[in-house]
Design a protein around this motif. Structure first.
Motif, short mmCIF file in Angstrom:
data_model
loop_
_atom_site.label_atom_id
_atom_site.label_comp_id
_atom_site.label_asym_id
_atom_site.label_seq_id
_atom_site.Cartn_x
_atom_site.Cartn_y
_atom_site.Cartn_z
N GLY A 224 0.82 -1.21 0.00
CA GLY A 224 0.00 0.00 0.00
C GLY A 224 0.85 1.26 0.00
O GLY A 224 2.07 1.20 -0.18
N ALA A 225 0.17 2.38 0.18
CA ALA A 225 0.85 3.68 0.14
C ALA A 225 0.93 4.28 1.53
O ALA A 225 0.01 4.14 2.35
CB ALA A 225 0.08 4.63 -0.78
N THR A 226 2.05 4.94 1.82
CA THR A 226 2.17 5.74 3.05
C THR A 226 1.18 6.91 2.94
O THR A 226 0.98 7.47 1.86
CB THR A 226 3.61 6.24 3.20
N ARG A 227 0.59 7.29 4.05
CA ARG A 227 -0.44 8.35 4.05
C ARG A 227 0.13 9.70 3.60
O ARG A 227 1.33 9.96 3.70
CB ARG A 227 -1.03 8.50 5.46
N THR A 228 -0.79 10.56 3.18
CA THR A 228 -0.46 11.97 2.92
C THR A 228 -1.17 12.80 3.98
O THR A 228 -2.35 12.57 4.27
CB THR A 228 -0.95 12.39 1.52
N ASN A 229 -0.44 13.71 4.62
CA ASN A 229 -1.05 14.60 5.61
C ASN A 229 -1.07 16.02 5.05
O ASN A 229 -0.03 16.56 4.68
CB ASN A 229 -0.26 14.55 6.92
N VAL A 230 -2.26 16.59 5.00
CA VAL A 230 -2.42 17.91 4.40
C VAL A 230 -2.26 18.98 5.48
O VAL A 230 -2.89 18.89 6.54
CB VAL A 230 -3.81 18.03 3.73
#
Ligand SMILES: O=P(O)(O)OC[C@H]1O[C@](O)(CO)[C@@H](O)[C@@H]1O
Length: 323
Positions: free
Chosen positions: A86-92
């Motif tokens: 999977g993908a590492t999260r993105t934090n906005v």
């Protein structure tokens, strides 16, 4: 000495700069940038900038690893992260030009218990006196006490753990028996209040909570206080120190820079006053920089020399009791 940092849940920080955030309206952004981030990674990044040999352990999604791998290569951070599906999260991070930041931290990959076990195994060589920094949240799929179990296993081998955790993970680590507790913890005021289950309307209440943790067996308790800097409490004494000047810009990662300063000071065996100066200088040096990066050593030294720690009881007795 090699300092090992642990990040179970790194993040790509997407910083969106805008004039003003108006909920419910269309807002046009002025700029956007992406930085490899997450608490443990930011600590490692700052330590590497300060010339420290550093390893980063934890988890990383296979699908978007490139931005992280570029940072590790650029800074010479030893990449010991377990790759997961999977993908590492993105934090906005919504950064208004006035300086206010609104964080929207997204979910990322789901981890399995076996992934955490692989991280534990990768840290098996961390022995007596060595420093391991465990920071940040845990991804979905891991038990709430994963970081606490890791901290206890490391403490059992005599390693010094520096923990920067919140919520259930902080509750779990602070519930450990004395011999298993971390060497140092760095909650912010809100995290310590959440753990204590009450607001610290008086500064003295915060000081009492920090002293109680030291009495339980945590050698160093640092409570970050925003523009008031931080409280530093150990058996050696109790100090408050604030940055000599406050830069504008994103505050994201300033706490992580402070943790890096604490770890670096512990590695160098600094006394409490010098530790408070270095931790404060690292946080101040990061402020105003995009991403978790520190200024050159000479600037950090000048910042540390300009920090004026004062007795914590003097700060606690000052008017304006709530920071
Ligand atoms: O792991 P948490 O607590 O969700 O925090 C992650 C966020 O915190 C930071 O590390 C800043 O402290 C950001 O880089 C990141 O987006």
């Amino acid at each position: 000495m090699t300092i090992r940092c642990v990040s179970f849940n790194p993040a790509i920080d997407q910083t969106v700069t805008l004039e003003r955030l108006v909920p419910g309206e269309v807002v046009r952004a002025l700029a956007v940038r992406h930085d490899a981030g997450g608490k443990g990674l930011n600590v490692a990044s700052c330590l590497a900038d300060a010339g420290q040999t550093v390893e980063l352990h934890g988890l990383l999604g296979r699908d978007n690893a490139a931005i992280f791998e570029q940072l590790f290569a650029a800074k010479g951070i030893a990449d010991r992260l377990q790759r997961v599906t999977g993908a590492t999260r993105t934090n906005v991070k919504l950064l208004e030009t006035g300086g206010r930041t609104t964080d929207v931290n997204l979910p990322g990959f789901t981890a399995a218990a076996a992934d955490a076990e692989a991280v534990f195994d990768g840290l098996a060589e961390a022995g007596a006196g060595e420093l391991v920094v465990i920071s940040g949240s845990q991804p979905a799929g891991l038990a709430a006490d994963t970081s606490a179990r890791l901290a206890a296993a490391l403490a059992g081998r005599g390693a010094r753990v520096v923990a920067d955790l919140s919520g259930a993970a902080l509750d779990a680590v602070l519930a450990l028996p004395p011999g298993a507790l971390p060497h140092a913890v760095k909650p912010n005021r809100a995290e310590l209040e959440a753990w204590a289950g009450r607001r610290f309307d008086e500064r003295a209440a915060l000081v009492d909570a920090a002293r109680a943790l030291v009495a339980r067996g945590i050698a160093l308790v640092v409570v970050s206080l925003g523009t008031d800097g931080a409280a530093f409490v150990s058996a050696e004494g109790a100090l408050q120190a604030a940055p000599p000047r406050l830069a504008t810009g994103s505050t994201v990662g300033a706490g992580d820079a402070m943790v890096a300063g604490i770890a670096s000071a512990l590695a160098d065996g600094l006394a409490l006053d010098a530790l408070a100066r270095r931790a404060t200088a690292f946080a101040a040096g990061k402020l105003g920089r995009e991403g978790a990066h520190l200024p050159p050593a000479a600037e950090l030294d000048a910042l540390a020399a300009a920090v004026r720690p004062q007795p914590l009881d003097v700060w606690a007795a000052a008017p304006g009791s709530r920071t």
